[in-house]
Design an enzyme around this catalytic site. Sequence first.
Site, mmCIF file in Angstrom:
data_model
loop_
_atom_site.group_PDB
_atom_site.id
_atom_site.type_symbol
_atom_site.label_atom_id
_atom_site.label_comp_id
_atom_site.label_asym_id
_atom_site.label_seq_id
_atom_site.Cartn_x
_atom_site.Cartn_y
_atom_site.Cartn_z
ATOM 1 C CG ASP A 105 2.794 0.152 7.820
ATOM 2 O OD1 ASP A 105 2.528 -0.397 6.741
ATOM 3 O OD2 ASP A 105 1.978 0.261 8.742
ATOM 4 C CG ASP B 5 -2.871 3.614 2.408
ATOM 5 O OD1 ASP B 5 -2.224 2.675 1.910
ATOM 6 O OD2 ASP B 5 -3.788 3.447 3.226
ATOM 7 C CD GLU C 216 0.990 -4.093 5.648
ATOM 8 O OE1 GLU C 216 1.710 -3.396 6.395
ATOM 9 O OE2 GLU C 216 0.008 -3.641 5.045
ATOM 10 C CG HIS D 154 -0.356 -0.038 2.534
ATOM 11 N ND1 HIS D 154 0.058 1.076 3.214
ATOM 12 C CD2 HIS D 154 -0.068 -1.086 3.353
ATOM 13 C CE1 HIS D 154 0.548 0.728 4.395
ATOM 14 N NE2 HIS D 154 0.490 -0.585 4.497
ATOM 15 C CG HIS E 63 0.564 2.594 12.382
ATOM 16 N ND1 HIS E 63 -0.771 2.263 12.380
ATOM 17 C CD2 HIS E 63 1.048 2.109 11.212
ATOM 18 C CE1 HIS E 63 -1.064 1.589 11.268
ATOM 19 N NE2 HIS E 63 0.035 1.486 10.543
ATOM 20 C CD GLU F 80 -3.099 -2.218 5.247
ATOM 21 O OE1 GLU F 80 -3.238 -3.271 5.873
ATOM 22 O OE2 GLU F 80 -2.646 -1.187 5.785
ATOM 23 C CD GLU F 81 -1.588 1.798 7.407
ATOM 24 O OE1 GLU F 81 -2.345 1.396 8.307
ATOM 25 O OE2 GLU F 81 -0.387 1.501 7.345
HETATM 26 ZN ZN LIG Z 1 0.978 -1.361 6.345
#
Ligand SMILES: [Zn+2]
Length: 376
Positions: free
Chosen positions: A99, A68, A162, A66, A349, A133-134
Amino acid sequence: MLNSIINLSQDLIKIPSISPLDLGCQDILSARLKNIGFTIENIKINNTNNLWAYRGTGKTLTFVGHTDVVPAGNIKKWKTPPFKPTMINGYLFGRGAADMKGSISSMIIAIESFVKKYSSYDGRISVLFTSDEESRAYDGTKKVVQILRNRKEKIHYCLVGEPTSNKILGDCIKNGRRGSLSAIVKIYGIQGHIAYPEFAENPIHKSFLFIKNLLNLELDSGNFYFQPSELQIFYISAGNMNITNMIPNFIKIGFNIRYNPEIKKEVICSKIKYFLKKNNLKNKISWFFSGDPFITSSGKLLNIVMDSIIKYSKISPILSTSGGTSDGRFFSLMNSEILELGPVNKTIHKINECVKIQDLYILSKIYKNILKNLFL
Ligand SMILES: [Zn+2]
């Protein structure tokens, strides 16, 4: 190879593609893939950009990722600006470094290097990158997989980038994920003056036995690959904290169940409904299903991924199904062998997200070795 990975990662991190926005990340990736002979399909669904690209014919490996990222959080707390990729002591800092713009870069460089050297390999290499995805994961991989299934496309192997590693690159790969099911239940009472409870029915008091049932719920004891299924309450709301003399007319309780293949989601639902009935609670329940559990317990891809990690990261990975679900779940509908392998997830994150640059290099070598072993 190393410089190309760094440059591409930096180009992607510079773009503040907060989910579900892509803001041009996929254009960079499509241009590179087009350059080495990939057929490009940009599939835009609402605000979500999806890139499906492929080259070759036959057995198919899809790299999944992903573009995003989650928001930066409090920018003042970052040591370096989140969308200004910065290298310090062998680490690349920036939102999405781990990520998963770093692993996407490792994938692209591995594919480029492989295709340039072995242009007529035996198989099909494809990528599926999404930009939601997020967030809701609704208009991304899920919908594209549906489109591919409608076309009767086959994906034999699926490799999700991931960040699955815990401390050392490759120390953990995910060979499955638990299913996830959520519910919001609204339990009704009768509103009234708090000094006259005999004329009302307090939904907060009434719901306590139900909550106790939820906390004591034992679903299964897991199996070799999965931990026991588990319920967690994530939300409770009732009344108005500024009005101290009123019994409210309802309470809302939200909970999520992470479950393994030992139990069906229908069985979980019926147990919850039974508790509501047993406690005589007038209620309305809404269910939110985000994916069934899946497992890849053996197969060609698993062997190749394990061997490639041992070869390049000098470590024997553990197989795990813990943690949240991933876009890998959508490929279980295509009966693909699904594995997830990516960088160390310690800072994902978080403020000051970063990735070890050397890890991206090794990861790219691993990805390339997987291609070699599948298609040469
Ligand atoms: Zn991810």
